[in-house]
Design a protein around this motif. Structure first.
Motif, short mmCIF file in Angstrom:
data_model
loop_
_atom_site.label_atom_id
_atom_site.label_comp_id
_atom_site.label_asym_id
_atom_site.label_seq_id
_atom_site.Cartn_x
_atom_site.Cartn_y
_atom_site.Cartn_z
N SER A 155 0.82 -0.66 -0.21
CA SER A 155 -0.19 0.13 -0.02
C SER A 155 0.82 1.18 0.08
O SER A 155 1.95 1.59 0.64
N SER A 156 0.72 1.71 -0.74
CA SER A 156 1.06 3.65 -0.77
C SER A 156 0.05 4.23 -0.75
O SER A 156 -0.94 4.70 -1.02
N ILE A 157 1.01 4.96 0.67
CA ILE A 157 0.02 6.61 1.19
C ILE A 157 0.86 8.05 0.20
O ILE A 157 1.59 8.32 0.54
N VAL A 158 -0.15 8.22 0.02
CA VAL A 158 0.20 9.85 -0.53
C VAL A 158 -0.55 10.89 0.75
O VAL A 158 -1.47 11.26 0.70
N GLU A 159 0.45 11.49 1.60
CA GLU A 159 0.07 12.02 2.74
C GLU A 159 -0.51 13.16 2.14
O GLU A 159 -0.44 14.13 0.96
N VAL A 160 -1.36 14.53 2.68
CA VAL A 160 -2.21 15.20 2.99
C VAL A 160 -0.96 16.38 2.75
O VAL A 160 -1.70 17.40 1.78
N ASP A 161 -0.26 16.74 3.11
CA ASP A 161 1.10 17.69 2.86
C ASP A 161 1.26 17.27 1.23
O ASP A 161 2.56 18.51 0.79
N LEU A 162 1.26 16.35 1.19
CA LEU A 162 2.44 16.67 -0.76
C LEU A 162 1.19 16.43 -1.67
O LEU A 162 0.20 16.06 -1.29
N GLY A 186 -0.45 -3.15 -6.63
CA GLY A 186 -0.48 -2.51 -4.59
C GLY A 186 -1.98 -1.42 -4.88
O GLY A 186 -2.59 -1.77 -5.82
N SER A 187 -1.94 -1.11 -3.61
CA SER A 187 -3.16 0.20 -3.49
C SER A 187 -2.24 1.20 -3.22
O SER A 187 -0.92 1.33 -2.61
N VAL A 188 -2.75 2.45 -4.10
CA VAL A 188 -3.01 3.83 -4.04
C VAL A 188 -3.64 4.22 -3.17
O VAL A 188 -4.93 4.64 -3.36
N ASP A 189 -3.08 5.21 -1.52
CA ASP A 189 -4.24 6.19 -0.81
C ASP A 189 -4.58 7.31 -1.23
O ASP A 189 -2.91 8.33 -0.90
N VAL A 190 -5.04 8.35 -1.49
CA VAL A 190 -4.33 9.63 -1.72
C VAL A 190 -5.68 10.23 -0.81
O VAL A 190 -6.68 10.53 -0.80
N VAL A 217 -9.03 7.88 -3.10
CA VAL A 217 -9.08 9.20 -2.83
C VAL A 217 -9.74 9.70 -1.84
O VAL A 217 -11.14 9.90 -2.02
N GLN A 218 -9.23 9.71 -0.57
CA GLN A 218 -9.61 10.27 0.10
C GLN A 218 -10.35 10.96 0.26
O GLN A 218 -10.18 11.96 -0.11
N LEU A 219 -11.54 11.84 1.78
CA LEU A 219 -12.12 12.99 1.85
C LEU A 219 -11.16 14.24 1.28
O LEU A 219 -11.84 15.24 0.15
N GLY A 220 -10.20 14.34 1.75
CA GLY A 220 -8.94 15.11 1.43
C GLY A 220 -8.11 15.33 0.29
O GLY A 220 -7.91 16.00 0.36
N GLY A 221 -8.25 14.21 -0.33
CA GLY A 221 -7.59 14.39 -1.48
C GLY A 221 -8.26 14.38 -2.95
O GLY A 221 -9.27 14.84 -3.10
N SER A 222 -7.38 14.76 -3.70
CA SER A 222 -7.62 14.64 -5.11
C SER A 222 -6.62 14.44 -5.90
O SER A 222 -5.62 14.89 -5.91
N VAL A 223 -7.72 13.88 -7.43
CA VAL A 223 -6.66 13.60 -8.24
C VAL A 223 -6.80 14.43 -9.55
O VAL A 223 -8.09 14.35 -10.36
N ASP A 224 -5.82 15.01 -10.40
CA ASP A 224 -6.46 15.83 -11.88
C ASP A 224 -5.25 14.77 -12.73
O ASP A 224 -4.61 14.62 -12.61
N GLY A 225 -6.49 13.53 -13.49
CA GLY A 225 -5.36 13.14 -14.17
C GLY A 225 -6.42 11.76 -14.81
O GLY A 225 -7.67 11.74 -14.18
N ALA A 226 -6.04 11.05 -14.93
CA ALA A 226 -6.58 9.44 -15.21
C ALA A 226 -6.49 8.61 -14.10
O ALA A 226 -5.22 8.25 -13.81
N LEU A 227 -7.16 7.81 -13.92
CA LEU A 227 -7.59 6.52 -12.75
C LEU A 227 -7.73 4.88 -13.15
O LEU A 227 -8.32 5.70 -14.55
#
Length: 105
Positions: free
Chosen positions: A3-10, A21-25, A40-50
């Protein structure tokens, strides 16, 4: 499964790929994301293809989306063209774009 996590400040500018694996944003990704599972968690965002087998969106997504199983929670904000085998939505989920649910295995 890793599991890979993109934290809030990143913020990541570029594509993210996880083999099996999994990606948590929780933060922000500007680029495409592919993995076995994407959340894509509540505070997360992605601009691109999933692209994944299973995608859950609680936060924001702009771009395109392709998966087997898609879940949109009540807090999700999606501006995307969606192609999924199955779709589950909670009341309050917002989607702008083309949606194609194939129902195929």
């Amino acid at each position: 499964m890793a599991s890979s996590i993109v934290e809030v400040d990143l913020t990541i500018e570029g594509n993210v790929r996880s083999e099996g694996g999994s990606v948590d944003v929780n933060g922000h990704i500007v680029g495409d994301v592919s993995a076995d599972t994407i959340t894509v968690q509540l505070g997360g965002s992605v601009d691109g293809a999933l692209s994944a087998k299973k995608i859950t969106i609680e936060g924001k997504h702009n771009g395109s989306l392709s998966c087997d199983d898609l879940k949109l929670t009540s807090s999700s904000q999606v501006q995307s063209d969606v192609v999924a085998r199955t779709l589950a939505t909670e009341s309050g989920a917002r989607v702008v774009g083309k949606v194609k649910i194939t129902g195929e295995q």
